[in-house]
Enzyme design. Structure first.
Site, PDB file in Angstrom:
ATOM      1  N   ASP A   1       8.013   5.648  -6.342  1.00 33.38           N
ATOM      2  CA  ASP A   1       7.566   5.447  -7.722  1.00 33.38           C
ATOM      3  C   ASP A   1       7.707   6.782  -8.484  1.00 33.38           C
ATOM      4  O   ASP A   1       7.199   7.814  -8.016  1.00 33.38           O
ATOM      5  CB  ASP A   1       6.085   5.012  -7.662  1.00 33.38           C
TER       6      ASP A   1
ATOM      7  N   HIS B   1       6.200  -1.211 -16.056  1.00 30.62           N
ATOM      8  CA  HIS B   1       5.189  -0.278 -15.520  1.00 30.62           C
ATOM      9  C   HIS B   1       3.870  -0.516 -16.246  1.00 30.62           C
ATOM     10  O   HIS B   1       3.842  -1.153 -17.305  1.00 30.62           O
ATOM     11  CB  HIS B   1       5.648   1.171 -15.743  1.00 30.62           C
TER      12      HIS B   1
HETATM   13  P1  13P Z   1      -1.151   0.851 -13.629  1.00 31.94           P
HETATM   14  O1  13P Z   1      -1.925   1.921 -12.957  1.00 31.94           O
HETATM   15  O2  13P Z   1      -1.441   0.724 -15.083  1.00 31.94           O
HETATM   16  O3  13P Z   1      -1.258  -0.457 -12.919  1.00 31.94           O
HETATM   17  O4  13P Z   1       0.405   1.283 -13.572  1.00 31.94           O
HETATM   18  C1  13P Z   1       1.032   1.481 -12.333  1.00 31.94           C
HETATM   19  C2  13P Z   1       2.420   1.911 -12.486  1.00 31.94           C
HETATM   20  O5  13P Z   1       3.095   1.594 -13.442  1.00 31.94           O
HETATM   21  C3  13P Z   1       3.000   2.760 -11.432  1.00 31.94           C
HETATM   22  O6  13P Z   1       4.302   3.177 -11.707  1.00 31.94           O
END
Ligand code: 13P
Length: 292
Positions: free
Chosen positions: A80, A208
């Site tokens: 990520d 996201h």
């Molecule tokens: P949230 O924490 O808003 O669920 O977003 C997670 C995310 O987009 C990780 O890349």
């Protein structure tokens, strides 16, 4: 079973559902996502942010791979918000099956150059790549990054970006932010913009900031090309809110096998509901893929 993102999301994209991508920053969260996916017969993505791998260390990925490969439902292990080529190569070496090259803060041409480089590297070993164009917002409390002001994805630029870089999936900025929204912030998902991007870009799109959005907007987004939804905050809050309550009720307890199960259960219930909302429940049977 373990697959790459291209294979996982092609099925979702064609069948108009989205796969949840959940941040796993310890073994409890791996258990949460794997258990929820198996109970719901749903595909799922186990994602790790650079901050999280620094916390859990590289050895943790062997555990995640083992848990995902042994399961009958399809999983991807995904980086990520990789910020550098070092993040990409570290993740490939660790055994991820997908990486994100997030150079969205750079000017358009530089974003394309860095993302293309990541694609050239990752595709050699069958690892998929997610790019990002536009910038996702950031709310207090989240360590995922993002900007104070959202820079919305331009549909024409998105088409050029996808063609020139060769990415497998594209993260779009259409109104969401990482974390919990303050009451005053407009966080509606701009469906019109998403529809225009989806017309021009023929690969699965990524949303996201999947926490704290109205269910109806998420359902609508999934109808218009969103095939992967990142979710961290809602799951972590379900877990830690329950853990805080358990600790309050048992002030002298210290054994993890006494403290963790209720928190794990609360997070599993949350993830199962999200799988229903994203439309991925009961979709594992659509996959007839071999392990990579
Ligand atoms: P949230 O924490 O808003 O669920 O977003 C997670 C995310 O987009 C990780 O890349």
């Amino acid at each position: 079973m373990l697959v790459n993102m291209r294979d996982l999301l092609q099925v979702a994209y064609e069948n108009k559902f989205a796969v949840g991508s959940f941040n796993v920053a310890n073994s409890e969260f791996v258990k949460v996502v794997v258990s929820a996916a198996e109970e719901q017969k749903s595909p799922a993505i186990l994602q790790i942010h650079p901050n999280e791998i620094n916390l859990v260390t590289d050895e943790f990925v062997a555990y995640v791979r083992e848990a995902a490969s042994k399961s009958k439902v399809p999983f991807v292990i995904h980086l990520d918000h990789g910020a550098t080529i070092e993040d990409i190569t570290r993740s490939i070496r660790n055994g991820y099956t997908s990486v994100m090259m997030d150079a969205s803060h750079l000017p358009f041409e530089e974003n394309m150059t860095l993302t293309k480089k990541a694609v050239e590297l990752a595709h050699i070993v069958g690892v998929s790549v997610e790019g990002e164009l536009g910038t996702i917002g950031s709310n207090e409390g989240s360590s995922e990054g993002g900007t104070d002001e959202i820079l919305y994805t331009d549909p024409d630029e998105a088409a050029i970006f996808v063609e020139k870089t060769g990415i497998d999936t594209l993260a779009v900025a259409v109104g969401t932010s990482h974390g919990l929204y303050p009451k005053t912030k407009d966080h509606s998902i701009k469906i019109d913009r998403l529809m225009k991007i989806n017309e021009k870009v023929k690969i699965p799109l990524v949303l996201h900031g999947g926490s704290d959005n109205p269910d109806e907007e998420i359902r609508e987004a999934v109808k218009h090309g969103i095939a992967k939804i990142n979710l961290s905050t809602d799951m972590k809050r379900a877990f830690y809110n329950q853990l805080r309550a358990t600790l309050d009720e048992n002030p002298d307890a210290y054994e993890p096998d006494l403290l963790m199960p209720e928190a794990t259960k609360a997070a599993i219930e949350l993830v199962k509901k999200k799988m229903d909302l994203f439309g991925s429940t009961d979709k594992a049977s659509l996959y007839k893929l071999g392990e990579i």
